[in-house]
Motif scaffolding. Sequence first.
Motif, PDB file in Angstrom:
ATOM      1  N   UNK A   1      -9.285  -5.950  -8.812  1.00  0.00           N
ATOM      2  CA  UNK A   1     -10.292  -4.903  -8.659  1.00  0.00           C
ATOM      3  C   UNK A   1     -10.119  -3.794  -9.696  1.00  0.00           C
TER       4      UNK A   1
ATOM      5  N   UNK B   1     -10.407 -11.241   0.240  1.00  0.00           N
ATOM      6  CA  UNK B   1     -10.296 -12.254  -0.813  1.00  0.00           C
ATOM      7  C   UNK B   1      -8.978 -12.993  -0.682  1.00  0.00           C
ATOM      8  N   UNK B   2      -7.939 -12.279  -0.248  1.00  0.00           N
ATOM      9  CA  UNK B   2      -6.633 -12.911  -0.139  1.00  0.00           C
ATOM     10  C   UNK B   2      -6.531 -13.809   1.096  1.00  0.00           C
TER      11      UNK B   2
ATOM     12  N   UNK C   1      -8.841 -12.193  -7.016  1.00  0.00           N
ATOM     13  CA  UNK C   1      -9.645 -11.104  -7.569  1.00  0.00           C
ATOM     14  C   UNK C   1      -8.790  -9.911  -7.933  1.00  0.00           C
TER      15      UNK C   1
ATOM     16  N   UNK D   1       5.597  -7.229  -0.865  1.00  0.00           N
ATOM     17  CA  UNK D   1       4.753  -7.586   0.284  1.00  0.00           C
ATOM     18  C   UNK D   1       3.281  -7.620  -0.087  1.00  0.00           C
TER      19      UNK D   1
ATOM     20  N   UNK E   1      -0.696   8.137   1.055  1.00  0.00           N
ATOM     21  CA  UNK E   1      -0.734   7.570  -0.307  1.00  0.00           C
ATOM     22  C   UNK E   1      -1.905   6.612  -0.448  1.00  0.00           C
TER      23      UNK E   1
ATOM     24  N   UNK F   1     -10.057  -6.539  -0.934  1.00  0.00           N
ATOM     25  CA  UNK F   1      -8.914  -7.269  -1.490  1.00  0.00           C
ATOM     26  C   UNK F   1      -8.268  -8.119  -0.415  1.00  0.00           C
TER      27      UNK F   1
ATOM     28  N   UNK G   1       2.133   3.734  -4.969  1.00  0.00           N
ATOM     29  CA  UNK G   1       1.938   5.066  -5.546  1.00  0.00           C
ATOM     30  C   UNK G   1       3.021   5.447  -6.551  1.00  0.00           C
TER      31      UNK G   1
ATOM     32  N   UNK H   1     -10.327   3.920   0.194  1.00  0.00           N
ATOM     33  CA  UNK H   1     -10.837   3.011  -0.812  1.00  0.00           C
ATOM     34  C   UNK H   1     -11.312   1.720  -0.149  1.00  0.00           C
TER      35      UNK H   1
ATOM     36  N   UNK I   1      -0.569 -10.547  -7.498  1.00  0.00           N
ATOM     37  CA  UNK I   1      -1.029 -10.785  -6.135  1.00  0.00           C
ATOM     38  C   UNK I   1      -2.168 -11.800  -6.091  1.00  0.00           C
ATOM     39  N   UNK I   2      -3.054 -11.675  -7.094  1.00  0.00           N
ATOM     40  CA  UNK I   2      -4.193 -12.595  -7.120  1.00  0.00           C
ATOM     41  C   UNK I   2      -3.781 -13.997  -7.533  1.00  0.00           C
TER      42      UNK I   2
ATOM     43  N   UNK J   1       1.056 -11.082   0.381  1.00  0.00           N
ATOM     44  CA  UNK J   1      -0.019 -11.007   1.377  1.00  0.00           C
ATOM     45  C   UNK J   1      -0.852 -12.279   1.470  1.00  0.00           C
TER      46      UNK J   1
ATOM     47  N   UNK K   1      -4.306  -5.111   9.680  1.00  0.00           N
ATOM     48  CA  UNK K   1      -3.239  -5.054   8.695  1.00  0.00           C
ATOM     49  C   UNK K   1      -3.509  -4.104   7.539  1.00  0.00           C
TER      50      UNK K   1
ATOM     51  N   UNK L   1     -10.017  -0.673  -9.190  1.00  0.00           N
ATOM     52  CA  UNK L   1      -9.061   0.321  -8.733  1.00  0.00           C
ATOM     53  C   UNK L   1      -7.739  -0.317  -8.317  1.00  0.00           C
TER      54      UNK L   1
ATOM     55  N   UNK M   1      -4.170   2.644   7.172  1.00  0.00           N
ATOM     56  CA  UNK M   1      -4.700   3.759   6.407  1.00  0.00           C
ATOM     57  C   UNK M   1      -5.357   4.780   7.321  1.00  0.00           C
TER      58      UNK M   1
ATOM     59  N   UNK N   1      -6.700  -1.773  -5.951  1.00  0.00           N
ATOM     60  CA  UNK N   1      -6.705  -2.016  -4.511  1.00  0.00           C
ATOM     61  C   UNK N   1      -5.379  -2.537  -3.988  1.00  0.00           C
ATOM     62  N   UNK N   2      -4.294  -1.967  -4.434  1.00  0.00           N
ATOM     63  CA  UNK N   2      -2.994  -2.359  -3.887  1.00  0.00           C
ATOM     64  C   UNK N   2      -2.820  -1.673  -2.531  1.00  0.00           C
ATOM     65  N   UNK N   3      -2.266  -2.377  -1.558  1.00  0.00           N
ATOM     66  CA  UNK N   3      -2.068  -1.814  -0.229  1.00  0.00           C
ATOM     67  C   UNK N   3      -0.964  -0.767  -0.306  1.00  0.00           C
ATOM     68  N   UNK N   4      -1.331   0.509  -0.089  1.00  0.00           N
ATOM     69  CA  UNK N   4      -0.359   1.579  -0.323  1.00  0.00           C
ATOM     70  C   UNK N   4       0.802   1.574   0.662  1.00  0.00           C
ATOM     71  N   UNK N   5       0.597   0.964   1.815  1.00  0.00           N
ATOM     72  CA  UNK N   5       1.647   1.007   2.830  1.00  0.00           C
ATOM     73  C   UNK N   5       2.594  -0.185   2.726  1.00  0.00           C
ATOM     74  N   UNK N   6       2.340  -1.081   1.758  1.00  0.00           N
ATOM     75  CA  UNK N   6       3.209  -2.246   1.585  1.00  0.00           C
ATOM     76  C   UNK N   6       3.912  -2.168   0.247  1.00  0.00           C
TER      77      UNK N   6
ATOM     78  N   UNK O   1     -12.231  -0.967  -1.452  1.00  0.00           N
ATOM     79  CA  UNK O   1     -11.778  -2.219  -2.070  1.00  0.00           C
ATOM     80  C   UNK O   1     -10.494  -2.744  -1.454  1.00  0.00           C
ATOM     81  N   UNK O   2      -9.766  -1.893  -0.721  1.00  0.00           N
ATOM     82  CA  UNK O   2      -8.569  -2.380  -0.039  1.00  0.00           C
ATOM     83  C   UNK O   2      -8.946  -3.476   0.948  1.00  0.00           C
TER      84      UNK O   2
END
Lengths: 293, 262, 372
Positions: C87, B168-169, C85, C100, B261, B165, C140, B159, C154-155, C104, B179, C89, B184, C91-96, B161-162
Amino acid sequence: MRVRRSIFRVINRRESWAGWSQVAPTLLFLVVFFIVPLAMMFGSSWMARGTYGGIEWRFTAEHYVRFADPLYLSILARTLAWSLGATLFCLLVGYPVAWTLANAGRWKNVLVFLVIVPLWTSYLVRTFAMIFLMRDSGLINTLLLKTGLIQEPLELLYTPGAVMAGLVYGFLPFMVLPIYTSLEKLDPTLLEAAEVLGARPAARFWKVIWPLSLPGVAAGSLLTFIPALGSYLTSDLLGGAKQMMIGNLVQNQFTTARNWPFGAAASFVVMSGVLVAVTLYLRMRDKAPGGGL
Amino acid sequence: MTTTRRLPAWIIAVTGMVYFFLHAPMLVLVIFSFNDSKFSTEWSGFTLHWYTRLLERDDILVALQRSLLVGGASTVISTVLGTLLAMGLARHRLTARTVLEGLVYVPVVTPEIVCGISLLLLFVAMGIPLGTGTIILAHVAFNISYVTVVVRARLEGMDQSLEEAAMILGADEWTTFWRVTVPQLWPGILSGALLAFTMSFDDFVITSLVSGPGTATLPIVVYGMVRKNIEPSINAISTIVLVVTTTLIYVSDRLTRSPKPS
Amino acid sequence: MSTPSFAVEFTRVRKTYGSRAAVKDISFSIRPGEFFSLLGPSGCGKSTTLRMIAGFEQPDEGGGEVRLNGKLVNHLRPYERDLGMVFQSYALFPHLTVARNIAFGLEQRGVPRAQIGDRVKKAMDLVQLDGTTFGDRLPPALSGGQRQRVALARALVVEPPILLLDEPLGALDLKLRKQMQQELKELNKRLGITFVYVTHDQEEALTMSDRIAVMADARIAQVGSPAEIYERPRTPFVARFIGESNFLEGDIVADAGGRLTVRHPAGTFTVPTPPGGVVGTRIHVALRPERLLLPDGDAAVEGDNSLPATISHVIYRGEMLHVRVAVAGGGELVVATRNEGQLRRPMAYKPGDAVRVWWHAEDVQVLEADPT
């Protein structure tokens, strides 16, 4: 950090700059170590052979003309014939394997793995395995002699058959995997619909399965034909001096015969064959929507 | 399971024969590497003699070292270059995209003999002495394509947008890459790297053409042994190569299969 | 330098991809603290506009200015713009973990470790996510609604002056969506943060926004409050896209007393004189179905304009009845009347009945042509 950020700001001023900056290093490497050498080889194929085996800066078309000689024509013909033959045989034999893979259910992963392993195992080692089996003192002859089916060892090695067997053995996985990929995407309800409409198994195959698997068949054929065309080790180890393919001719010119320009010309003859095959493949792929590698 | 999905007996038979044909030669090779007999292909008893013989041969050990060195170096370089190229192609719009994608496939379709010869010409013309360095350069040249294809496939399934995102952060491109993208992407990168290493480790044709005198890699030594056709040590080394390759491919296969995931 | 009065300001911005213009020439301003929506069908350019605020796309060279809080940001990277922002989808970081993920942005800003935990907790409270239950979970494992809240937390945790939202509620079921609409609106008011919201759902935009920019075909058709957009649409597109609308057209035959007289095949009607209304030209107007009136028995009908028509269908819509009438000279009008209870007091009209449809002249909207 500040330096880094200002670099990024500059690079991203234009969309194209950002993309090119990532692509450039690799592109440069490929151009220098791939495109340039190929160009040099093409160039030197039009040069004359130097007295001591190097290259003389004199334009000549003699090396390409030399291919009209029946000796070299026969090498070309042999290479072409064997490559086409091996590809066809791989198709005939590999298609059912691909079908099995696509329908294997829970065995799928294991079976696919078993096809991938030979693909990546050293070709040298695999070819030696064939030598081990086929040579006069090899396993096949030993078994046949022991059971008394033959009195003298069969000459299996250094025959055209050995080279063909080697080509098929080497490249069969390249044929199976793309066809398997295509068949896996096949929607089973299509076959059910065909059955309901009265189609028998043969008709179901030719009218539904075969056309939809064509992208895989085309890709697999390309991936088998090209290495076969340019193959060197197979004919070297399994064919001996009598079964020369173009790859051996090229190698020969760059080592013993020391006629580099002629070797370069021979390389380009191979490349032309490859280019023709690739063009045919691309044309076929663009005509049939929804397929390809 | 409808009738059309059932596998007819003849197809299973053909498949079985093909699998046999594909694997029997190697299995025979492996079995006979333990055969206590120097010349015949008759079973005389189990021994590890041929394996220990390998350790006595300095030329094999040196060649193995060189193969590992070349493999390691060319893998690292081609992974970096291949990943960069994959990212550039997947994340940016470029007008020359089709040309670039074609360029990635050129090494794949070029026969090894042609690759090797043209590189030899380059090195000779530029006056670069043939040695371990030229071998590494040659391996990188043909490995980039494999890494690029594998990494690109993984990138396109990711994705995008990851990364946006993260930016933006407050994370810049470098931070985002390490990071967010790499966590991924790493199965794809590792898989590509393993592939590259395997191709490098096994390569004979190209290596034989661009290596100088005295810079043999393992496949070159094996070729010499095969040509001279002597003793079952060849079987032993072939078995080792087979085991190493199978392990690497197994790991690479599990990596690409692992459902990340996302 | 005077204090900037706008949170976001676009001045004649253009964005082209190759031969395709994604955004043609747009200008608008968003006030601080406003809930501002970009509304339009897919392909209208609203997402591209949002991405230009974010910094993922830049306007063409020489193609206008984007300002955030007065500062020109055309070439500023997204991480230099201090925005939040959410999104589509998530756009959450799946590995965190959730915690966390939320932390971020704080980490990127160098917020001291000690403060992070506290601020993350506050952010989770803000979006009504329990810190202890969810803090250590991975994305997930969360439901769509929960992920949404994490994305929001988060935003917001970095306290940005502007929050961008790219169709964030599309994947939620209806009930959850309505609930989130309310919560977002409340957050906007409570935090005082400017919200820029992209959606294709006009009902959503009308519910939540202080002002809406309706976009079509890479341009802005109209900017205004929900009431202005709905009750005074400026173009046929806006009239059609928001709610339902009737359209009438005719020739202007007279201009007197602040009213134009328009001749229509079925009769004449009057329209409050718009600027530039010239006798002899054609005029197009829009009329909301609920502004049309049908006589109810003998009771007098309010309205100063009417046209004769024939009933073609009566459509039962629960709360309302839609009565379709055919107007002389071709064309159809839809009249929306409240359902007074068809079982208790059925409507008198049947298909085929001749009837006069009435309305007030002020309820008519004069339309400009859609830009090409």
